[in-house]
Design an enzyme around this catalytic site. Structure first.
Site, short mmCIF file in Angstrom:
data_model
loop_
_atom_site.label_atom_id
_atom_site.label_comp_id
_atom_site.label_asym_id
_atom_site.label_seq_id
_atom_site.Cartn_x
_atom_site.Cartn_y
_atom_site.Cartn_z
N GLU A 94 -37.95 119.84 32.57
CA GLU A 94 -37.43 118.53 32.59
C GLU A 94 -37.16 118.29 33.98
OE1 GLU A 94 -36.34 121.25 30.56
OE2 GLU A 94 -36.03 120.29 28.84
N PHE A 109 -23.10 124.07 20.63
CA PHE A 109 -24.37 124.63 21.11
C PHE A 109 -25.09 123.68 21.87
CE2 PHE A 109 -29.22 125.32 20.17
CZ PHE A 109 -29.06 126.49 20.93
N GLN A 110 -25.65 123.87 23.09
CA GLN A 110 -26.14 122.98 23.78
C GLN A 110 -25.42 121.74 24.12
OE1 GLN A 110 -30.39 122.59 22.53
NE2 GLN A 110 -30.80 124.55 23.66
N LYS A 132 -26.56 113.06 18.65
CA LYS A 132 -27.26 112.86 17.64
C LYS A 132 -27.15 112.20 16.57
CE LYS A 132 -30.41 116.24 15.33
NZ LYS A 132 -30.69 117.42 15.05
N MET A 156 -40.86 125.91 57.26
CA MET A 156 -39.72 124.93 57.94
C MET A 156 -38.48 125.91 58.07
SD MET A 156 -38.96 122.44 59.51
CE MET A 156 -39.87 120.71 59.10
#
Ligand SMILES: Cc1ncc(C[n+]2csc(CCOP(=O)(O)OP(=O)(O)O)c2C)c(N)n1
Ligand SMILES: [Mg+2]
Lengths: 163, 582
Positions: free
Chosen positions: B51, B113-114, B163, B488
């Site tokens: 993502e 959940f999630q 949802k 760097m």
């Protein structure tokens, strides 16, 4: 310098957390914060006391204005204004102290709003310094609990904060 | 009126908004939306491999096209994976709309959940966010999100969608609003005329002027106006890392980038200037060096669409809040009026000539190529790789970069003549940005050459996107400057930690990048010698339809110079090489 900012905020979920989050995220301090809906239910009004030099206050003002949920911001301390803070204090009130505390409360024009066998709950409103001096004046009395509403304020005269 | 489910509304609204691509990744809380994507088949979706890459791809798309990038992720880990990309877009003011699935409304707050509080987690790094409470609100929320993301100072907007509100069987009237107004959000549409008048006068009275232009000029579509203004007055221009391309990089009046790794002449000219015209720039600490010592003799005019950017770091003499385009148009008109009126002799020609002479002598003394030498080895110098890329692409590529030495070399040595060609994470400095960003650009502009300049460290942070590039056939060119170090970091360790290379090298663990690229079906070319560089670069760009991974071995101990002396140095205080400083 101490400043009082008045903020009109959309009455949306999460709006308050954006304001509070902004202060912690950018390291600005909040001395007191008072929030409640206004006569217009789509809006909340916040009164926020903070401190800082002019540059800092200007940044706070701009950053607040940048929040999409903020409708308007004014710095009340820039002009003539009134401010009130509400104090509730619970003190141990027994023996001689019972009269002593009552007298001090009268001098400050406070009210005893709850009387227990050994306690008083005193209510006092006024500018922050007045409440501070009252708490100091309670002297030897045993303070059991203190709660304050934080400052609420508005400009004097014709000036209004409206959307 | 058309009846749609929440999921369908989202897809239709994106279509009505004219969205070309959605970059995303599915998961439980977003599945109703994904089903609507499948059924309506109205908006192309690019399935990334992580993502974070979805946000960077959308970001690259936005930077190159000026249109908002769109991201769709699921709740919980999908949403948190997007955070780095959202923060990257936020720091660089990139318009982006991120749609995130959320657990069902009745589960919110139960550690379902999630479940992650996406609005809470993203709060400090978004321009605004919405939590959808009712399906009927979806079209207007999406409209508002695009409006907020793209107007004023642009930025990312998150929409969190439980949802249950996207359920296919719950249908409501769908109407996509034409426009929105928000009483609490009215971005400035023009600058204050009185201030602009003052600015014109101050600019014309300057003896040692400089124009300091940042990414806001590109975002605000002000590049042409800025160029006209600079050329009319014959004033020198410097660009920030974000502003490269706002003024033609190969023009004589361009002094190069300023700041920590800015050009000597740009930093010197800033420090010694008497009037600075700052446009769409924000006096970042990577520009100013020690703020208290910043440009002591300069009066500052600052044009920015965001009032909070003005006088945030440095006090300003003439602040002008407004969109760069309208303000510059008005400023140009004011200047024209002066030049045609009584101020025909402004700016004072002798003073300006002397200033240019001074600048040219700085340029001659310590210009970018000063003191460069080759080592004993046959390795290419990193600067040469960028120079070669510039020549082979004829200065006309879209160049993304990751973060590190390679990024600074690219910013210094690729001369960007056009805006939106240099695409990098300036504000957040996000390693892993370059490859997905290049992917987003190539999808938006299939005919353009898109190159990702990276390091062997950064590329591994989103290397999985080689698979996405294979799926969608995005033939970008990856130019990896392999110095075998987190270069760097190593440079700082050389300069400040007596060469103690704490965790800045990988022992012998680097993959064979050629084989790795090949395993995804791409082309890999290894360049181990300086002498093979140009041929390999030409070969890579000749393979029009293939993604090519150029693994270029470069001199590992090279440092990026100039480099500001810090802490407590001024803009003029720079290291010019390992041994010389101003
Ligand atoms: C996500 C992230 N983690 C850490 C850093 C700190 N950092 C900045 S540059 C750099 C080294 C990059 O190495 P490489 O990609 O090989 O580029 P080089 O400097 O060698 O050209 C690191 C670790 C960062 N910018 N981003
Ligand atoms: Mg490296």
């Amino acid at each position: 310098m101490r400043r009082i900012l008045s903020v009109l905020l959309e009455n949306e979920p999460g709006a308050l957390s954006r304001v509070v989050g902004l202060f912690s995220q950018r390291g600005y301090n909040i001395e007191s914060l008072n929030v409640a809906p206004t006569d217009d239910h789509s809006l909340s009004r916040l009164t926020l006391t903070t401190s800082g030099d002019d540059l800092k206050i200007e940044q706070i003002n701009k950053q607040l204005n940048k929040l999409i949920d903020v409708v308007k911001v004014v710095d009340l301390t820039e002009g003539a204004h009134v401010e009130r803070d509400l104090l509730l204090v619970k003190v141990r009130a027994v023996g001689q102290q019972r009269d002593e505390v009552k007298r001090t409360t009268d001098i400050f024009r406070g009210q005893i709003i709850d009387v227990g066998p050994a306690t008083y709950v005193i209510q006092l409103t006024g500018p922050t310094e007045k409440l501070d001096s009252f708490v100091a004046a309670l002297g030897d009395a045993e303070i059991m609990e203190v709660v304050r509403s934080g400052v609420a304020g508005m400009a004097r005269g014709e000036k209004v904060l409206a959307p | 009126m058309e009846q749609l489910s929440g999921g369908e509304m989202i897809v239709r609204a994106l279509e009505d908004e004219g969205v070309e691509y959605v970059f995303g990744y599915p998961g439980g809380a977003a599945l109703h939306i994904y089903d609507a994507i499948f059924k309506l088949d109205a908006v192309p979706h690019i399935l990334v491999r992580h993502e974070q890459a979805a946000t960077h791809a959308a970001d690259g798309y936005a930077r190159a096209t000026g249109k908002p990038g769109v991201v769709l992720v699921t709740s919980g880990p999908g949403a948190t994976n997007a955070i780095t990309g959202i923060a990257t877009a936020y720091m660089d003011s990139i318009p982006m709309v991120v749609l995130a699935g959320q657990v069902q409304t009745h589960l919110i707050g139960e550690d379902a959940f999630q479940e992650t509080d996406m609005v809470g987690v993203s709060r400090p790094i978004v321009k605004h966010s919405f939590m959808v409470k009712r399906t009927e609100d979806i079209p207007s929320i999406i409209k508002k999100a695009f409006y907020i993301a793209t107007t004023g100072r642009p930025g990312p907007v998150v929409i969190d969608i439980p949802k249950d509100l996207t359920h296919p069987e719950h249908k409501f009237d769908y109407h996509y609003p034409e426009s929105v107004t928000l009483r609490s959000y009215q971005p400035s549409s023009r600058g204050h005329t009185g201030q602009i008048r003052k600015a014109a006068r101050l600019l014309l009275s300057a003896k040692r002027p400089i124009i300091y232009a940042g990414g806001g000029v590109i975002q605000g579509e002000g590049c042409e106006l800025l160029t006209t203004l600079a050329q009319k007055l014959n004033y020198p221009v410097t660009n920030t890392l974000m502003g490269l391309g706002a003024y033609p990089g190969s023009d004589r009046q361009f002094l190069g980038m300023l700041g920590m790794h800015g050009f000597y002449e740009a930093n010197m000219a800033m420090h010694h200037s008497d009037v600075i015209l700052a446009v769409g720039a924000r006096f970042d600490d990577r520009v100013t060096n020690t703020v208290g010592k910043f440009c002591p003799g300069a009066k500052i005019i600052h044009i920015d669409v965001d009032p909070a950017s003005i006088a945030k770091i440095v006090p300003v003499d003439i602040p002008i809040v407004g969109p760069v385009q309208t303000v510059l148009t008005e400023l140009l008109a004011q200047i024209d009026a002066h030049l045609q009126g009584s101020d025909r002799e402004m700016p004072e020609p002798a003073a300006l000539a002397q200033w240019w002479q001074q600048i040219e002598s700085w340029r001659e003394a310590h210009g970018l190529w000063h003191g460069r030498r080759y080592g004993e080895s046959e390795l290419a110098m990193p600067q040469d790789v960028i120079k070669c890329l510039y020549e082979v692409t004829e200065g006309d590529a879209y160049v993304t970069s990751d973060v590190g030495q390679h990024q600074m070399f690219a910013a210094q040595y690729y001369k960007f003549d056009k805006p939106r060609r240099w695409i990098n994470s300036g504000g957040l400095g996000t390693m892993g940005f370059g490859l997905p960003a290049a992917m987003g650009i190539k999808l938006a502009l299939p005919d353009a050459e898109v190159a990702c300049v990276t390091g062997e460290g950064s590329i591994q942070m989103n290397i999985q996107e080689l698979s996405t590039c294979a799926q969608y056939g995005t033939p970008i060119k990856i130019v990896s400057l392999r110095n075998n170090y987190l270069g760097m970091v190593k440079q700082w360790q050389d300069m400040q930690y007596e060469g103690r290379y704490s965790e800045s090298h990988y022992a012998a663990s680097l993959p064979d990048f050629v084989k790795l690229a090949e395993s995804f079906g791409h082309v890999g070319i290894k360049v181990e010698k300086r002498d093979d560089l140009e041929a390999a670069m030409r070969e890579a760009f000749a393979l029009k339809d293939r993604l090519v991974f150029l693994d270029v071995f470069v001199e590992p101990h090279e440092h990026v110079y100039p480099m500001h002396v810090a802490p407590s140095g001024a803009m003029k205080d720079m290291w010019l090489s390992k041994t010389e400083r101003t």
